[in-house]
Design a protein around this motif. Structure first.
Motif, mmCIF file in Angstrom:
data_model
loop_
_atom_site.group_PDB
_atom_site.id
_atom_site.type_symbol
_atom_site.label_atom_id
_atom_site.label_comp_id
_atom_site.label_asym_id
_atom_site.label_seq_id
_atom_site.Cartn_x
_atom_site.Cartn_y
_atom_site.Cartn_z
ATOM 1 N N GLU A 104 0.833 -1.209 0.000
ATOM 2 C CA GLU A 104 0.000 0.000 0.000
ATOM 3 C C GLU A 104 0.870 1.262 0.000
ATOM 4 N N ALA A 105 1.904 1.271 0.827
ATOM 5 C CA ALA A 105 2.824 2.413 0.858
ATOM 6 C C ALA A 105 3.549 2.556 -0.473
ATOM 7 N N GLY A 106 3.852 1.410 -1.092
ATOM 8 C CA GLY A 106 4.506 1.429 -2.399
ATOM 9 C C GLY A 106 3.649 2.077 -3.467
ATOM 10 N N ILE A 107 2.357 1.765 -3.437
ATOM 11 C CA ILE A 107 1.416 2.363 -4.396
ATOM 12 C C ILE A 107 1.374 3.884 -4.232
ATOM 13 N N LEU A 108 1.321 4.339 -2.992
ATOM 14 C CA LEU A 108 1.295 5.781 -2.724
ATOM 15 C C LEU A 108 2.580 6.447 -3.212
ATOM 16 N N ARG A 109 3.716 5.749 -3.048
ATOM 17 C CA ARG A 109 4.997 6.303 -3.499
ATOM 18 C C ARG A 109 5.068 6.348 -5.027
ATOM 19 N N ILE A 110 4.540 5.320 -5.681
ATOM 20 C CA ILE A 110 4.485 5.315 -7.151
ATOM 21 C C ILE A 110 3.732 6.544 -7.652
ATOM 22 N N ARG A 111 2.621 6.839 -7.017
ATOM 23 C CA ARG A 111 1.833 8.003 -7.426
ATOM 24 C C ARG A 111 2.601 9.305 -7.160
ATOM 25 N N GLU A 112 3.271 9.393 -6.015
ATOM 26 C CA GLU A 112 4.071 10.583 -5.695
ATOM 27 C C GLU A 112 5.165 10.813 -6.743
ATOM 28 N N LEU A 113 5.721 9.725 -7.242
ATOM 29 C CA LEU A 113 6.807 9.804 -8.227
ATOM 30 C C LEU A 113 6.296 10.106 -9.639
ATOM 31 N N GLY A 114 4.984 10.062 -9.825
ATOM 32 C CA GLY A 114 4.417 10.364 -11.132
ATOM 33 C C GLY A 114 4.363 9.184 -12.079
ATOM 34 N N MET A 115 4.374 7.976 -11.507
ATOM 35 C CA MET A 115 4.243 6.774 -12.342
ATOM 36 C C MET A 115 2.863 6.154 -12.144
ATOM 37 N N ASP A 116 2.567 5.136 -12.970
ATOM 38 C CA ASP A 116 1.189 4.631 -13.040
ATOM 39 C C ASP A 116 1.043 3.120 -12.815
ATOM 40 N N ALA A 117 2.129 2.418 -12.467
ATOM 41 C CA ALA A 117 2.035 0.959 -12.376
ATOM 42 C C ALA A 117 2.977 0.415 -11.312
ATOM 43 N N MET A 118 2.619 -0.744 -10.792
ATOM 44 C CA MET A 118 3.505 -1.459 -9.862
ATOM 45 C C MET A 118 3.209 -2.948 -9.942
ATOM 46 N N GLU A 119 4.265 -3.750 -9.924
ATOM 47 C CA GLU A 119 4.095 -5.206 -9.890
ATOM 48 C C GLU A 119 4.287 -5.680 -8.453
ATOM 49 N N VAL A 120 3.290 -6.350 -7.933
ATOM 50 C CA VAL A 120 3.356 -6.868 -6.569
ATOM 51 C C VAL A 120 4.135 -8.188 -6.605
ATOM 52 N N GLU A 121 5.222 -8.243 -5.835
ATOM 53 C CA GLU A 121 6.137 -9.380 -5.911
ATOM 54 C C GLU A 121 5.768 -10.455 -4.885
ATOM 55 N N PHE A 122 5.219 -11.545 -5.386
ATOM 56 C CA PHE A 122 4.942 -12.714 -4.537
ATOM 57 C C PHE A 122 5.969 -13.821 -4.823
ATOM 58 N N VAL A 123 7.192 -13.415 -5.156
ATOM 59 C CA VAL A 123 8.165 -14.366 -5.698
ATOM 60 C C VAL A 123 8.588 -15.432 -4.689
ATOM 61 N N HIS A 124 8.464 -15.151 -3.389
ATOM 62 C CA HIS A 124 8.822 -16.146 -2.374
ATOM 63 C C HIS A 124 7.586 -16.725 -1.685
ATOM 64 N N GLY A 125 6.426 -16.493 -2.281
ATOM 65 C CA GLY A 125 5.193 -17.027 -1.733
ATOM 66 C C GLY A 125 4.128 -15.950 -1.605
#
Length: 277
Positions: free
Chosen positions: A20-41
């Motif tokens: 959730e914090a990552g999404i807010l930071r993406i928006r602050e940075l002026g970007m529009d996407a994020m991949e949620v990493e479930f790589v270890h489960g």
């Protein structure tokens, strides 16, 4: 903007490590996407996914998910294939709650089998996965990723064929992986155009209007991928990739997997905007 840009996981400059914090930071940075990493489960609970998805919707940040690394649909052990399918399904269920449009995964290893043999197996197992998800009304797109080592099933042609055979499947084209897999090839405007042309011819408008790419610097050798690098420390001609995408009118998402996540994602976005101006 026809292509959205974002990071593979929570930006490093995020105040907290939460999605959730990552999404807010993406928006602050002026970007529009994020991949949620479930790589270890997949460790996100449904209530958390619902709240996080609400934040993404409010902030207009498009989400995708990366399924766990421990997937091999061509394992000789039945229980490992079943566990792989369960991991894909679990990721897709949480992705749906998050409002994510796609899940990315590495499909299989050759393990001494021919490409055709592995392809048939992957298509069969993914068809089962798709059937179960469809019965649940889950329309999340399954995206097998082009892989970075010749020992891994998933060159461009194989990845396109999976998508041709199984409805609800489209590729995740990792340009860095294709570059590393070929020990330095696929690194010019013409070669990138050839990649896009082959995919567009194989899959048509359903892909060109909803493409998903991974881009980062990469270190490689005769056996393919070694590790991800910062864009400026690598030889990948990322501007030529973006130029090719513009030439083909591609719409979709670019996710950056660089060690300097948001820094390089912003470099990619800036280059795209400059080329498109």
């Amino acid at each position: 903007m026809s292509i959205k840009f974002g990071t593979a996981g929570v930006p490093l400059s995020s105040k907290e490590a939460s999605t959730e914090a990552g999404i807010l930071r993406i928006r602050e940075l002026g970007m529009d996407a994020m991949e949620v990493e479930f790589v270890h489960g997949v460790r996100m609970k449904e209530d958390k996914a619902l709240k996080t998805g609400g934040t993404a919707k409010k902030e207009c940040v498009s989400l995708s998910c990366h399924a766990p690394y421990y997937i091999n649909l061509n394992s000789s052990e039945t229980e490992k294939v079943e566990a792989s399918k369960t991991r894909i399904i679990h990721t897709a269920r949480i992705a749906r709650i998050l409002g994510a449009g796609s899940i990315v995964f590495h499909p299989a290893f050759y393990s001494g089998d021919t490409s055709d043999t592995v392809l048939a197996r992957v298509v069969k197992e993914l068809s089962d996965v798709r059937q179960e998800l469809d019965q649940e009304g889950n329309q999340v797109i399954l995206r097998p990723e082009t892989t970075g080592k010749p020992s891994q099933f998933g060159d461009l042609g194989e990845t396109i064929k999976i998508a041709q055979e199984v409805p609800g499947v489209l590729p995740c084209i990792d340009f860095s992986h294709l570059h590393a897999r070929a020990n330095g090839q696929f690194n010019s405007y013409d070669e990138f155009c050839a990649i896009l042309e082959q995919t567009a011819e194989g899959l048509g408008e359903k892909w060109t209007s909803n493409a998903h790419f991974h881009i980062s610097g990469i270190e490689y050798g005769p056996k393919g991928e070694k590790r991800h690098l910062v864009l400026q420390e690598a030889d990948l001609k990322f501007r030529e990739i973006l130029k090719a995408c513009l030439s083909f009118g591609i719409q979709g998402t670019v996710i950056c997997e660089s060690p300097k996540l948001e820094e390089d994602a912003l470099i990619l976005q800036k280059a795209y905007l400059e080329l498109n101006s």
